[in-house]
Design a protein around this motif. Structure first.
Motif, short mmCIF file in Angstrom:
data_model
loop_
_atom_site.label_atom_id
_atom_site.label_comp_id
_atom_site.label_asym_id
_atom_site.label_seq_id
_atom_site.Cartn_x
_atom_site.Cartn_y
_atom_site.Cartn_z
N LEU A 357 0.73 -1.27 -0.09
CA LEU A 357 -0.01 -0.04 -0.01
C LEU A 357 0.86 1.33 -0.05
N HIS A 358 1.82 1.24 0.80
CA HIS A 358 2.77 2.24 0.99
C HIS A 358 3.50 2.74 -0.70
N LEU A 359 3.78 1.59 -1.22
CA LEU A 359 4.35 1.93 -2.64
C LEU A 359 3.44 2.42 -3.56
N MET A 360 2.31 1.41 -3.50
CA MET A 360 1.05 2.16 -4.53
C MET A 360 0.65 3.45 -4.34
N ALA A 361 0.72 3.79 -2.96
CA ALA A 361 0.39 5.07 -2.86
C ALA A 361 1.32 6.34 -3.32
N LYS A 362 2.62 5.86 -3.32
CA LYS A 362 3.44 6.65 -4.11
C LYS A 362 3.64 6.62 -5.58
N GLY A 363 2.81 5.78 -6.08
CA GLY A 363 2.62 5.39 -7.41
C GLY A 363 3.72 4.43 -7.86
N PRO A 423 10.38 6.88 -1.61
CA PRO A 423 10.95 5.46 -1.78
C PRO A 423 11.20 5.19 -3.29
N ASN A 424 11.05 6.01 -4.19
CA ASN A 424 11.53 5.77 -5.40
C ASN A 424 12.84 6.05 -5.87
N LYS A 425 13.52 7.16 -4.73
CA LYS A 425 14.94 7.15 -4.83
C LYS A 425 15.66 5.85 -4.50
N LEU A 426 15.13 4.97 -3.58
CA LEU A 426 15.75 3.83 -2.79
C LEU A 426 15.68 2.89 -3.98
#
Length: 462
Positions: A357-363, A423-426
């Motif tokens: 959910l965390h990753l999906m919320a960030k697209g 998180p996209n940077k990681l």
């Protein structure tokens, strides 16, 4: 040889298993349903598999279809069905407990019967002398367990005298006469030659081990030979009236000599240049044939050349992987890769809904960050010696397990990803591979997903 079905994939003893999270609350299931549309992005592609699978995959699918689902689930795991999903409210990172000899012995005893004679032999001797008592299946099971428990002995650079032969056995690769490979080389530039030349100079450029051992010319020759093989197979499926007028192959894969092949002709000079594969330029054969070469195959081929003792060994192992294990990765619009990406999202949502959910919320769907890892079986992530160790596991128990290995890497980054506002940077580049931890986490997740999801994972690359 046929890879083992799900019930024969080892599960670590309960004290060793990666304890991902506790059972979910009803609210968790509502959140999972909200993710359904995102996880169904690859559904259309998953139903469009048109070509028959290879022999290894056919055997694996037959065994999956033949088994009784409920007893199989009970046989591989003592968890109740309610433990198939994770608790989205859990906040602690995954606890990876190191394996012990006693626990490995317990899980070995729970596996199918292996040959006692093969069990006492070292992997090196088993590869050299062959199966004792002519019991091939028991020897294969013993070899798989040895690879999982002990690994393949190698030096600090990942070099081993037997690794390529272990891979060839697990991939069920046929024996290839060296003259056949030379014949493909002597055919010159394939239809995909210019595309290959645009990729090879960028292959693992930051890895000094690879650059020191494998030359670009070697990589070009291998990819060009594979491209010829794939092109020929595609042309044989075409109606005779629509086949391209490209150099024909004789029994060894080389072109027949014609009146236009004198050493003074421009065509002969171009062929000589293609044979050295060290100069710039495009093939005169035309644009790359769709389905014969895709960008990323150069990275997928790199570990084979690094581990092999000859180009011929690397060629037949690489060709077998492409055509029998992951043909969907290079077919058409790489539908197999996109099915794999959808499965990364789906498996992550099952084993760790909160992180999903965390990753999906960030697209951040897997299409954004996991494409190279799916296509190259994680070969795009250094260091190379760890890639080789991870591939030992994937070839022993099935390359489809790479989906779980990718999710395992996300689980291992869980704390950082949840804490990060971006998180996209990681995820732009995954952390250095840790093959042993990835394997342990992946094996735990295999037992957590429902049977239909696991079956879908087996089929996704076909």
């Amino acid at each position: 040889m046929p890879s083992p079905t799900r019930e024969y994939i080892p599960t670590l003893a309960p004290s060793l298993m990666t304890e991902l999270h506790a059972p979910p609350s009803p609210r968790t299931h509502r959140q999972l349903r909200k993710l359904q549309s995102a996880h169904n992005l690859g559904a259309a592609a998953r139903g469009s598999i048109g070509q028959p699978p290879g022999l290894i995959s056919q055997q694996r699918l037959r065994e999956l279809q033949a088994r009784d689902v409920s007893p199989t689930r009970r046989a591989v795991s003592n968890r109740s069905p309610q433990r198939n999903r994770a608790n989205s409210d859990a906040s602690s990172p995954v606890n990876l407990v190191p394996t012990t000899a006693a626990a490995l012995a317990r899980h070995r005893s729970a596996m199918s019967k292996t040959s006692a004679a093969a069990d006492v032999m070292s992997l090196e001797r088993l590869i050299r002398d062959g199966p004792p008592d002519s019991d091939l299946q028991a020897a294969l099971e013993s070899a798989r367990l040895k690879v999982l428990d002990q690994g393949i002995k190698s030096d600090s650079d990942g070099m081993s005298s037997i690794r390529i032969y272990v891979w060839l056995i697990f991939l069920n690769a046929p024996i290839l006469d060296t003259d056949v490979y030379l014949g493909l080389i002597h055919r010159g530039a394939s239809p995909a030659y210019s595309k290959i030349r645009n990729d090879t100079f960028r292959t693992l450029t930051t890895d000094p081990l690879f650059r020191r051992r494998v030359s670009e010319a070697s990589l070009i020759r291998l990819l060009n030979a594979v491209a010829w093989r794939l092109h020929d197979a595609k042309e044989q499926r075409r109606p005779p009236s629509s086949r391209q007028s490209l150099p024909a192959s004789d029994g060894t894969g080389s072109r027949p000599t014609t009146a236009h092949s004198s050493t003074s002709s421009p065509a002969a000079k171009n062929r000589a240049r293609a044979l050295t594969l060290t100069t710039e330029g495009e093939s005169e054969a035309g644009a790359p044939e769709p389905g014969t070469y895709v960008q990323g195959m150069n990275v997928l081929a790199a570990p084979f050349l690094y581990a092999a003792r000859s180009e011929v060994e690397a060629f037949i192992a690489f060709h077998q992987l492409l055509t029998k294990e992951v043909p969907g990765y290079i077919r058409g619009a790489m539908t197999g890769v996109h099915r794999g990406l959808a499965l990364v999202d789906k498996v992550l949502a099952i084993v760790d809904p909160k992180l999903s959910l965390h990753l999906m919320a960030k697209g951040l769907s897997a299409e954004i960050y996991a494409f190279p890892s799916v296509l190259t079986l994680c070969a795009c992530t250094p260091p190379l010696p760890e890639v080789l160790r991870l591939w030992d596991f994937l070839f022993a128990y099935g390359p489809h397990l790479n989906i779980f290995c990718i999710v395992a890497q996300l689980i291992m980054m869980r704390g950082e990803l949840l804490r990060s506002p971006s998180p996209n940077k990681l995820l732009r580049s995954f952390p250095a591979l840790q093959a042993d931890q990835i394997k342990r986490t992946a094996l735990a997740m295999v037992k957590m997903v429902p049977d239909d999801v696991y079956s879908e994972t087996v089929r996704h690359a076909l």
